[in-house]
Scaffold this active site. Structure first.
Site, PDB file in Angstrom:
ATOM      1  N   THR A   1     -57.100  -9.463  56.190  1.00  0.00           N
ATOM      2  CA  THR A   1     -58.123  -9.992  57.092  1.00  0.00           C
ATOM      3  C   THR A   1     -59.275 -10.606  56.318  1.00  0.00           C
ATOM      4  O   THR A   1     -59.974 -11.486  56.825  1.00  0.00           O
ATOM      5  CB  THR A   1     -58.635  -8.870  58.024  1.00  0.00           C
ATOM      6  OG1 THR A   1     -57.512  -8.181  58.571  1.00  0.00           O
ATOM      7  CG2 THR A   1     -59.467  -9.425  59.154  1.00  0.00           C
TER       8      THR A   1
ATOM      9  N   TYR B   1     -49.700  -0.251  51.252  1.00  0.00           N
ATOM     10  CA  TYR B   1     -49.786  -1.099  52.440  1.00  0.00           C
ATOM     11  C   TYR B   1     -48.416  -1.711  52.691  1.00  0.00           C
ATOM     12  O   TYR B   1     -47.953  -2.551  51.925  1.00  0.00           O
ATOM     13  CB  TYR B   1     -50.853  -2.172  52.218  1.00  0.00           C
ATOM     14  CG  TYR B   1     -51.081  -3.148  53.344  1.00  0.00           C
ATOM     15  CD1 TYR B   1     -50.600  -2.935  54.632  1.00  0.00           C
ATOM     16  CD2 TYR B   1     -51.825  -4.305  53.117  1.00  0.00           C
ATOM     17  CE1 TYR B   1     -50.830  -3.840  55.649  1.00  0.00           C
ATOM     18  CE2 TYR B   1     -52.072  -5.220  54.126  1.00  0.00           C
ATOM     19  CZ  TYR B   1     -51.574  -4.989  55.391  1.00  0.00           C
ATOM     20  OH  TYR B   1     -51.803  -5.896  56.395  1.00  0.00           O
TER      21      TYR B   1
ATOM     22  N   ARG C   1     -45.242  -9.921  56.484  1.00  0.00           N
ATOM     23  CA  ARG C   1     -45.954 -10.845  55.603  1.00  0.00           C
ATOM     24  C   ARG C   1     -45.350 -10.894  54.198  1.00  0.00           C
ATOM     25  O   ARG C   1     -45.410 -11.929  53.543  1.00  0.00           O
ATOM     26  CB  ARG C   1     -47.437 -10.447  55.493  1.00  0.00           C
ATOM     27  CG  ARG C   1     -48.263 -10.854  56.699  1.00  0.00           C
ATOM     28  CD  ARG C   1     -49.735 -10.578  56.427  1.00  0.00           C
ATOM     29  NE  ARG C   1     -50.589 -10.968  57.539  1.00  0.00           N
ATOM     30  CZ  ARG C   1     -51.215 -12.143  57.643  1.00  0.00           C
ATOM     31  NH1 ARG C   1     -51.081 -13.055  56.698  1.00  0.00           N
ATOM     32  NH2 ARG C   1     -51.988 -12.398  58.670  1.00  0.00           N
TER      33      ARG C   1
ATOM     34  N   LYS D   1     -50.824   2.544  54.685  1.00  0.00           N
ATOM     35  CA  LYS D   1     -51.148   1.767  55.880  1.00  0.00           C
ATOM     36  C   LYS D   1     -49.833   1.210  56.390  1.00  0.00           C
ATOM     37  O   LYS D   1     -49.219   0.360  55.744  1.00  0.00           O
ATOM     38  CB  LYS D   1     -52.127   0.639  55.555  1.00  0.00           C
ATOM     39  CG  LYS D   1     -52.403  -0.289  56.731  1.00  0.00           C
ATOM     40  CD  LYS D   1     -53.264  -1.479  56.333  1.00  0.00           C
ATOM     41  CE  LYS D   1     -53.465  -2.430  57.495  1.00  0.00           C
ATOM     42  NZ  LYS D   1     -54.267  -3.624  57.121  1.00  0.00           N
TER      43      LYS D   1
ATOM     44  N   ILE E   1     -56.383   1.247  59.986  1.00  0.00           N
ATOM     45  CA  ILE E   1     -57.071   0.200  59.231  1.00  0.00           C
ATOM     46  C   ILE E   1     -56.988  -1.023  60.129  1.00  0.00           C
ATOM     47  O   ILE E   1     -55.926  -1.595  60.328  1.00  0.00           O
ATOM     48  CB  ILE E   1     -56.452  -0.007  57.845  1.00  0.00           C
ATOM     49  CG1 ILE E   1     -56.665   1.267  57.017  1.00  0.00           C
ATOM     50  CG2 ILE E   1     -57.065  -1.215  57.143  1.00  0.00           C
ATOM     51  CD1 ILE E   1     -56.050   1.230  55.621  1.00  0.00           C
TER      52      ILE E   1
END
Length: 300
Positions: free
Chosen positions: A47, A135, A140, A164, A212
């Site tokens: 982000t 993560y 992605r 995450k 998150i």
């Protein structure tokens, strides 16, 4: 010990019209987050457009964040890369800057094997002393961190403490929770954070300890409360708040993150909505959808 419990905001990196990082706007966002009860700041993640920050900018944004937050809540720095040596470099820089923890995305494009992922994450973790959250976001990166690999890393490497989970695969997350449970009485071996705002309550119901969050950029108090209610034993209240936020959550992902959330913050008058290429401005139809969801949630 967990780095944090509750709502960690995956904070945006504001940009000026000329493309430079807007540090004045960033300070404003950080103060807003702290005042509204956010439990942790996650800086330079997806982000935060970390993939288009230079190494120098990346390090400076983390330094600025740590200095501005000044120990009031934990700062977790995104330092992942598809190059192990780059991830080590960024992680050492973040440690020197005073970050409280690191967030390491799985290597993207390379599509490492599970053994390769283990070796990558262990090498980065061994280079620093900070606690680390892995993560997992295969949509992605093109690479899924298997539950067994996550558990192996959290078992073998002292400072890898959690994940995450943004795979969206509830079955996989439940499997991770199951194999990670019971290592210590009343405590999982793996701290699991939801990486998707529409799955906060489902993942916390499996033993997760927070989120998150992208939603937390625009609704930090509400996102904190969703988590806190669950942690306090009010599952029904938490679920009700999760469902009330669903239209906004969906609108915030109507285009690739962080396009919508930057537009939302711009509509709220918090920052300019400038993005770095290859990200572009939000389509008008999706802006209308976002505005409608924000009005319905009381943000406009």
């Amino acid at each position: 010990m967990s780095i944090f419990k509750g709502s960690g905001v995956a904070i945006v990196t504001p940009m000026r019209d000329n493309g430079e990082v807007d540090y004045e706007g960033f300070a404003k966002l950080l103060e807003f987050q702290i005042a509204e009860g956010t439990d942790a700041i996650i800086v330079c993640g997806t982000t935060g457009e970390s993939s288009t920050l230079t190494l120098e900018e990346h390090a400076e944004v983390i330094r600025y964040c740590v200095k501005t937050v000044a120990g009031r809540i934990p700062v977790v720095a995104g330092t992942g890369s598809n190059c192990t040596e780059t991830a080590i470099h960024l992680s050492k820089e973040a440690q020197e800057s005073g970050a409280d923890g690191l967030l390491l995305v799985s290597p993207y494009y390379n599509k490492a094997t599970q053994n390769g992922l283990y070796a990558h994450f262990k090498a980065v973790a061994d280079s620093v002393k900070l606690p680390i959250i892995l993560y997992n976001v295969p949509s992605r990166t093109g690479c899924n961190i298997a539950p067994e690999t996550i558990l192996r890393l959290c078992t073998d490497v002292e400072n890898i403490v959690g994940v995450k989970e943004a795979s969206g695969n509830i079955g996989q997350i439940a499997h991770l929770a199951a194999i990670g449970a019971g290592m210590e009485e009343g405590h999982s071996k793996v701290d699991i954070y939801s990486g998707n705002d529409d799955q906060i309550v489902p993942i916390m119901s499996l033993g997760g300890i927070g989120v998150i969050s992208v939603l937390g950029n625009v609704a930090p108090a509400q996102t904190h409360e969703i988590c806190q209610k669950y942690l306090d034993g009010d599952a029904k209240g938490s679920c009700r708040m999760q469902l009330e936020a669903m239209e906004l959550c969906n609108a915030l992902f109507s285009e690739v993150n962080p396009i919508p959330v930057k537009k939302a913050l711009s509509l709220m008058g918090m920052i300019g909505g400038t993005l770095r290429r290859p990200l572009t401005e939000m389509e008008p139809a999706n802006v209308q959808r976002l505005e409608k969801a924000m009005r319905g949630y009381g943000l406009l």
